[in-house]
Design a protein around this motif. Structure first.
Motif, mmCIF file in Angstrom:
data_model
loop_
_atom_site.group_PDB
_atom_site.id
_atom_site.type_symbol
_atom_site.label_atom_id
_atom_site.label_comp_id
_atom_site.label_asym_id
_atom_site.label_seq_id
_atom_site.Cartn_x
_atom_site.Cartn_y
_atom_site.Cartn_z
ATOM 1 N N ASP A 33 0.853 -1.175 0.000
ATOM 2 C CA ASP A 33 0.000 0.000 0.000
ATOM 3 C C ASP A 33 0.893 1.230 0.000
ATOM 4 N N HIS A 34 0.247 2.348 -0.132
ATOM 5 C CA HIS A 34 0.937 3.642 -0.159
ATOM 6 C C HIS A 34 1.868 3.752 -1.368
ATOM 7 N N TYR A 35 1.281 3.759 -2.546
ATOM 8 C CA TYR A 35 2.040 3.930 -3.774
ATOM 9 C C TYR A 35 1.275 4.862 -4.702
ATOM 10 N N LEU A 36 2.014 5.445 -5.617
ATOM 11 C CA LEU A 36 1.417 6.239 -6.682
ATOM 12 C C LEU A 36 1.102 5.273 -7.815
ATOM 13 N N LEU A 37 -0.134 5.245 -8.254
ATOM 14 C CA LEU A 37 -0.540 4.376 -9.353
ATOM 15 C C LEU A 37 -0.560 5.177 -10.643
ATOM 16 N N VAL A 38 0.208 4.718 -11.631
ATOM 17 C CA VAL A 38 0.245 5.335 -12.950
ATOM 18 C C VAL A 38 -0.399 4.354 -13.919
ATOM 19 N N VAL A 39 -1.370 4.839 -14.696
ATOM 20 C CA VAL A 39 -2.051 3.982 -15.659
ATOM 21 C C VAL A 39 -1.781 4.510 -17.058
ATOM 22 N N GLU A 40 -1.245 3.640 -17.894
ATOM 23 C CA GLU A 40 -1.003 3.935 -19.304
ATOM 24 C C GLU A 40 -1.909 3.007 -20.104
ATOM 25 N N ALA B 182 1.536 15.103 -8.146
ATOM 26 C CA ALA B 182 0.653 14.166 -7.447
ATOM 27 C C ALA B 182 1.284 13.677 -6.154
ATOM 28 N N LEU B 183 2.586 13.390 -6.201
ATOM 29 C CA LEU B 183 3.276 12.949 -4.995
ATOM 30 C C LEU B 183 3.340 14.047 -3.941
ATOM 31 N N LYS B 184 3.641 15.272 -4.363
ATOM 32 C CA LYS B 184 3.715 16.390 -3.422
ATOM 33 C C LYS B 184 2.348 16.669 -2.794
ATOM 34 N N GLU B 185 1.298 16.600 -3.586
ATOM 35 C CA GLU B 185 -0.032 16.837 -3.031
ATOM 36 C C GLU B 185 -0.451 15.739 -2.061
ATOM 37 N N SER B 186 -0.021 14.520 -2.324
ATOM 38 C CA SER B 186 -0.393 13.421 -1.417
ATOM 39 C C SER B 186 0.331 13.533 -0.069
ATOM 40 N N GLU B 187 1.417 14.295 -0.023
ATOM 41 C CA GLU B 187 2.150 14.494 1.229
ATOM 42 C C GLU B 187 1.423 15.460 2.168
ATOM 43 N N LYS B 188 0.505 16.238 1.626
ATOM 44 C CA LYS B 188 -0.179 17.253 2.445
ATOM 45 C C LYS B 188 -1.145 16.632 3.411
ATOM 46 N N LEU C 126 -5.730 -2.201 -7.403
ATOM 47 C CA LEU C 126 -4.626 -1.274 -7.179
ATOM 48 C C LEU C 126 -5.116 0.111 -6.766
ATOM 49 N N SER C 127 -6.219 0.553 -7.312
ATOM 50 C CA SER C 127 -6.694 1.904 -7.008
ATOM 51 C C SER C 127 -7.120 2.048 -5.550
ATOM 52 N N LYS C 128 -7.546 0.970 -4.928
ATOM 53 C CA LYS C 128 -7.989 1.039 -3.532
ATOM 54 C C LYS C 128 -6.873 1.456 -2.579
ATOM 55 N N LYS C 129 -5.642 1.004 -2.839
ATOM 56 C CA LYS C 129 -4.527 1.282 -1.933
ATOM 57 C C LYS C 129 -3.621 2.417 -2.405
ATOM 58 N N ALA C 130 -3.895 2.940 -3.587
ATOM 59 C CA ALA C 130 -3.046 4.000 -4.141
ATOM 60 C C ALA C 130 -3.262 5.317 -3.394
ATOM 61 N N ILE C 131 -2.172 6.066 -3.205
ATOM 62 C CA ILE C 131 -2.291 7.389 -2.593
ATOM 63 C C ILE C 131 -2.839 8.388 -3.601
ATOM 64 N N SER C 132 -2.496 8.179 -4.867
ATOM 65 C CA SER C 132 -2.988 9.001 -5.972
ATOM 66 C C SER C 132 -2.914 8.164 -7.241
ATOM 67 N N ILE C 133 -3.652 8.617 -8.249
ATOM 68 C CA ILE C 133 -3.652 7.928 -9.538
ATOM 69 C C ILE C 133 -3.379 8.953 -10.631
ATOM 70 N N VAL C 134 -2.445 8.600 -11.524
ATOM 71 C CA VAL C 134 -2.130 9.449 -12.663
ATOM 72 C C VAL C 134 -2.416 8.659 -13.940
ATOM 73 N N ALA C 135 -3.299 9.183 -14.780
ATOM 74 C CA ALA C 135 -3.597 8.594 -16.082
ATOM 75 C C ALA C 135 -2.719 9.290 -17.105
ATOM 76 N N VAL C 136 -1.854 8.522 -17.790
ATOM 77 C CA VAL C 136 -0.948 9.120 -18.765
ATOM 78 C C VAL C 136 -1.331 8.693 -20.183
ATOM 79 N N GLY C 137 -1.475 9.669 -21.046
ATOM 80 C CA GLY C 137 -1.838 9.422 -22.435
ATOM 81 C C GLY C 137 -3.342 9.468 -22.652
ATOM 82 N N SER C 138 -3.728 9.807 -23.848
ATOM 83 C CA SER C 138 -5.149 9.956 -24.169
ATOM 84 C C SER C 138 -5.939 8.672 -23.953
ATOM 85 N N CYS C 139 -5.336 7.519 -24.189
ATOM 86 C CA CYS C 139 -6.068 6.270 -23.978
ATOM 87 C C CYS C 139 -6.455 6.110 -22.506
ATOM 88 N N ALA C 140 -5.541 6.401 -21.594
ATOM 89 C CA ALA C 140 -5.848 6.290 -20.165
ATOM 90 C C ALA C 140 -6.788 7.399 -19.706
#
Length: 165
Positions: A71-78, A159-165, A102-116
């Motif tokens: 747990d406690h990870y940044l999830l990146v989806v491509e 995303a990481l900096k905001e999750s630290e707040k 994975l989204s349940k335990k993620a601190i934040s989620i970043v969707a990269v690219g138009s498909c995501a």
């Protein structure tokens, strides 16, 4: 702070990068970036974990089980999330199932690219973006086909900096 310095900071964090139905454009853009340590993102066992249907033979279920126990990870989806589950599978699970877990335990989620972000060019086949499956977390989005490497680094850092707040 320049983007390579920001990237070094990003790599100090626990990141899970999942490649769903994708051409790997964002992965390629990141690899072309040229920042020191870029290979850590995809090829080494630093805090970054990379899940792709292309890596299943080498990683498979054991790696996925290990990642799902964290747990406690940044999830990146491509890549897009396919409408048909048989199109995108890894270690006996569909991309949709993996994303849900994975989204349940993620601190934040970043969707990269138009498909995501919105299903991209394969939306016509019924594929969807991350926001259409995950609605209980904030989704940071980096559109583009492929998304800009510098914008991806900036968004991961933010995303990481905001999750630290």
């Amino acid at each position: 702070m320049d983007y390579c310095s920001a990237f070094k900071e990003v790599l100090k964090n626990n990141i899970v990068w999942i490649e769903a139905q994708s051409c790997s454009g964002e992965t390629v853009m990141m690899l072309k970036e040229g920042c020191e340590g870029i290979d850590e993102l995809f090829f080494h066992s630093s805090p970054v974990k990379f899940i792709s249907i292309a890596t299943e033979e080498k990683a498979g279920k054991e790696m996925l089980d290990d990642i799902l126990s964290q747990d406690h990870y940044l999830l990146v989806v491509e890549g897009a999330i396919p409408k048909e589950d048989k199109i995108c599978n890894f270690a006996g699970m569909t991309c949709r199932e993996i994303l849900e877990k994975l989204s349940k335990k993620a601190i934040s989620i970043v969707a990269v690219g138009s498909c995501a972000v919105n299903g991209g060019v394969i939306r016509e086949l019924g594929d969807l973006g991350v926001k259409e499956f995950v609605n209980d977390k904030k989704i940071y989005e980096v559109p583009g086909c492929p998304a800009s490497d510098k914008m991806m680094i900036a968004m991961l850092y933010s995303a990481l900096k905001e999750s630290e707040k």
